[in-house]
Design a protein around this motif. Sequence first.
Motif, PDB file in Angstrom:
ATOM      1  N   ASP A   1       4.758   1.682   4.914  1.00  0.00           N
ATOM      2  CA  ASP A   1       5.616   0.633   4.356  1.00  0.00           C
ATOM      3  C   ASP A   1       5.844  -0.490   5.369  1.00  0.00           C
TER       4      ASP A   1
ATOM      5  N   SER B   1       3.396   2.622   0.795  1.00  0.00           N
ATOM      6  CA  SER B   1       2.068   2.108   1.110  1.00  0.00           C
ATOM      7  C   SER B   1       1.681   2.508   2.532  1.00  0.00           C
TER       8      SER B   1
ATOM      9  N   THR C   1       2.507   8.167  -4.288  1.00  0.00           N
ATOM     10  CA  THR C   1       1.171   7.930  -3.753  1.00  0.00           C
ATOM     11  C   THR C   1       0.563   9.289  -3.461  1.00  0.00           C
TER      12      THR C   1
ATOM     13  N   LYS D   1      -2.269   1.408  -1.473  1.00  0.00           N
ATOM     14  CA  LYS D   1      -1.089   0.782  -2.074  1.00  0.00           C
ATOM     15  C   LYS D   1      -0.167   1.833  -2.656  1.00  0.00           C
ATOM     16  N   ASP D   2       1.087   1.450  -2.800  1.00  0.00           N
ATOM     17  CA  ASP D   2       2.091   2.339  -3.364  1.00  0.00           C
ATOM     18  C   ASP D   2       1.682   2.826  -4.748  1.00  0.00           C
TER      19      ASP D   2
ATOM     20  N   GLU E   1      -6.446   0.715   3.545  1.00  0.00           N
ATOM     21  CA  GLU E   1      -5.154   0.326   2.998  1.00  0.00           C
ATOM     22  C   GLU E   1      -4.936   1.054   1.686  1.00  0.00           C
TER      23      GLU E   1
END
Lengths: 287, 281, 267
Positions: free
Chosen positions: B67, B2, B196, B31-32, B29
Motif C-alpha cells: 500500500d 496493493s 488480494t 493491484k488491490d 505490481e
Amino acid sequence: MGIIRALDVVYEYLKRDDDGNVTGSIRAVDGVSLDVAPGDFIAILGHNGSGKSTLAKHMNAILTPTEGCVWVDGKDTRSEEEVWDIRRSAGMVFQNPDNQIIGQVVEEDVGFGPENMGVPTKEIWERVEESLKAVGIYELRKASPNKLSGGQKQRVSIAGVLAMHPKCIVLDEPTAMLDPNGRKEVIRAVRALNDVEGITIILITHYMEEIVHADKVFVMDHGEIAMQGTPREIFSQVEKLKELRLDVPQVTLLAYELQQRGVALPDGILTIEELVEEIGRLKECQS
Amino acid sequence: MSILVDHVTYLYETGTPLEHKALDEVCLEIKDGQFVGIIGHTGSGKSTLMQHLNGLLKAHSGHIYLDGEDIDAPGYPKKKLRSQVGLVFQYPEHQLFEVDVFTDVCFGPKNLGLPKEEVEERVRKALLQVGIPEEYWKQSPFEISGGQKRRVAIAGVLAMQPGVLILDEPTAGLDPKGRREILDQIKKLQTQTGMTVLLVSHSMEDVAEYVDRIVVMNRGKILLDGAPKEVFCHVEELEGVGLAAPQMTYVMRALRKRGFDVDEDAITVEEAAAGILRALS
Amino acid sequence: MLRDITIGQYYQTDSVIHRLDPRVKLAGTLLFIVSLFFFQNIGGYLAAALFLALVIRLSKVPFRYIVRGMRAILFVLLITVTFNLFLTPGRTLVELFGGHVRITYEGLKMAFFIALRLAFLIVGSSIMTLTTTPNHLTDGLERALRPLKVFKAPVHEVAMMMSIALRFIPLLLEETDKIMKAQMARGADFESGNLIQRAKAMVPILVPLFICAFRRAADLAMAMEARCYRGGEGRTKMKPLVYGRADYLAYFLLAVYTVGSIFIGRL
C-alpha cells in the motif's frame, strides 16, 4: 496363474478411543479380487481414502489380509518363511522419496536392497550400474540424494527396487509429491521398465494422464473395486468417474461434452491426436 | 491491499561457490483485489518471492511496498506485516499443533494480542469461510482428512484477517475432487471478501480457470505476465522452461493446423467445446 | 540460518584422503587428538599444524569451507579462552578493575594453548567427517568395533542407526526451518520474552516437528522392510572395507607423526 493374485481380500483395522479401547473397526479393503498377468502395466485409481494404498501394501507382504488371500508369484503372503522371497519378487516404491532413500550417496542407496539379500559384492556393483542406467540417472551415482530434484529422487527409489531384480514393481502414488516435470520423468522411466525389461508394473495414482497407457485399470472406492477395464472403457464413463471423486483427462472430457451436444464422436477418446482426427473426419463427411 | 516489488534481488548460499541468484531484479505490481496465479517449476524463485512479501526473507537489494509503504523501512511494524500479508505454506502438517481445530486456528489472532471474544469471533468466521462445519471444530487437527487439514491451515491464516492472502501449492497431494473443492472455495472467498489473493502453483491447468492474471517465473525472473489467455499464447516459451499450456490450448492449435477456423485462446473445456461447435456448424 | 552449519557435513570431491579406508581416518583422528594432549611446548603444535595443513591440502576441501564450520563453535572457544585467561594463578602481567581481575603470564600461555588445542581438535575431527561419507564412517566403526560382538553388543544395529540419523539430520533441519516460517507467518514470536515465554513459544515448532519425524521413521522402517532389510545377519557389502597400499602408507605416516610430534612436543 498371474504374478499377483488376490482373492476376496478384506483388510480391517481397529479403531480405538483415547484410552485404547476398541470402539469399532474399519474395512479399508473390502472383498477385492484381482489377477495380474506377468508383463502387464496395471493402474489402480481411487480418491484419497479409497483403500488403494492399503491394497498396494498387500502386494509386498507389508500387510497381510484379515480375510481372503494374496499370492505373489505363487507364494501366499501369509507364509512367514516366504516373506523375503515375496518382497524380492514384488518391489515397492512409496510416495515420499525422502522417506525411502537410506543411502547418503545415490549408488549406496541402490545397493541397499542387494546387500540385504546377500548378493556378492561384485554382482551388487553390476546390478547398481544397470539399474541406474535403466532409469537414466547413472551420471548422478555419486551425488547426495538431498541435492536431487523430486523426480530424480524418485528414480533413485525405483533403481533401488530394480537392483533387487523383481518380477513386479508396485508404485504407491510415486508422483503425488512431484511437480509436472518430475511426474513425467518418473512415468517415462516406469513405462520403459515395462516395455524394455518386461517388468510387471502396478501403478497407484490419482493422476489420470498417467494411466492412459496402462493395459488395465482398476478404480477403487470404499475399499472395493468399483470399475475395471481398459483406459478407454474406464474413461468413457465420465459421469461414474466424477461420482468417484475422480477426473478424466481434459481431452476426454471435451469429447464427452461435444457428444452431449450432439456431435457424433466415439466413446473414450484419450489423446489430442485422436480427437483432432475424429473431428476432421466429421468435417469431411459434412462437406 | 496493493503490492509493489521493485528490483528485488535475493542470493542463496552467499559466500560459497554455490552462490546463485534466487531472485534477479524482480519487478511486479499487484493491484488491490486481484487474483493472481504465480507459476513456475521447483526452483524458479516463486516461493522465495512470496516469502519476501511478508518479511520472512529480506531482499539483498530492491524494495517492496505494501500500500505504498516500504516494508523494510525502519519503524515499519514487522508484526503487523505478517498479519497483513497472510502466507499459507504447502504442508498443513508444518503448522497444525493444537489439541483441536478451533484452538489451532486461534493461534494466529491470539498472537496479534486481540481480546478473547474477538479471537473466537474471527476463528468462527474463518472456519466457516473455508468450509469447515462446526462438527469438526473440536476434533484433533491430526485426525481429519488431507483436504480438511489444508482448509484448517488456511483458516489459521485467514483468522488474522490479512489484506493479502498467499497460498503456496494449496492443492499438492489432494485427489482431483479435493483439488477442485479447495480452489472453488478460494475463488469464492476471494469474490466475497475482495481480498488480494496470490496462488502459487506449478500446475497451469489448476489455476488457469480461476485467476485474473498469471505471472510465470523462471530462474529468478519473471518470464511472462498477463491474463491467462495472453500467457497461454506463448506456448513455445512455456515449453522452453518446462511448463505447458492447458491441454485445451493444444487441442485448439491442432485443430487450427488442420484448417479449422477456431480461436486458439480457449482454456476451459467449455470454451473449447463452444469453439468447436461453432466451427462444425 | 540452520542450514549454514557445516560441521560434519560431507564435502564431495575426489582426493587421496577421501579414498582412504575409514578405519585409517578413525585411527588417525584418534591419534591426532591424543597427540595434542601430550604437547608441552610450541614445537608440538607446530608439528601438528604442519600435519593438519598437509592433510587439508591433500583432502582438496577448501580451507574457507572448514573455517566457516568453525564459526558455530566460536562461542565455546571464546568462553574457554576467557576462563583460562582470567582464572589461572601465577605471575601477574596486567591488573584490571583495581586489582580485582588479573591476567597472568601462565593464564595467557594456557589460554593460547587451549585455544590452539581446541581449534586443532575440531578441525582435525571435521576433516574426518568432511572427507568420509557417514555411511563409510559407520562402516568403519562397525568393522572397528566388531570384536565387541562377542559380548553381544548390537554393533550393526547401532551403526545402522547412526547412519540413518546422519542421513536425516539435514532433512529435519530443513523441516524445522519450514515449520518456523509457517508459524512465524501466523505471528509466532521466537525472539522476545523471558526464558519461560521462549520455551513456551517452542511448542508450535516441536509438535509438528515430532509428528513429522515419527511419520518419517514409520515410513522409513516400512521402506527398509520392503527392501528385505532384516538386520546385519546374512548381509553383504557393496563397498567392503579392504586395506590398500595407500592405507598402509597412511598408517606408517601416522605412526611417524604421532611419535615425532610427541617427541618434539615434550623436548
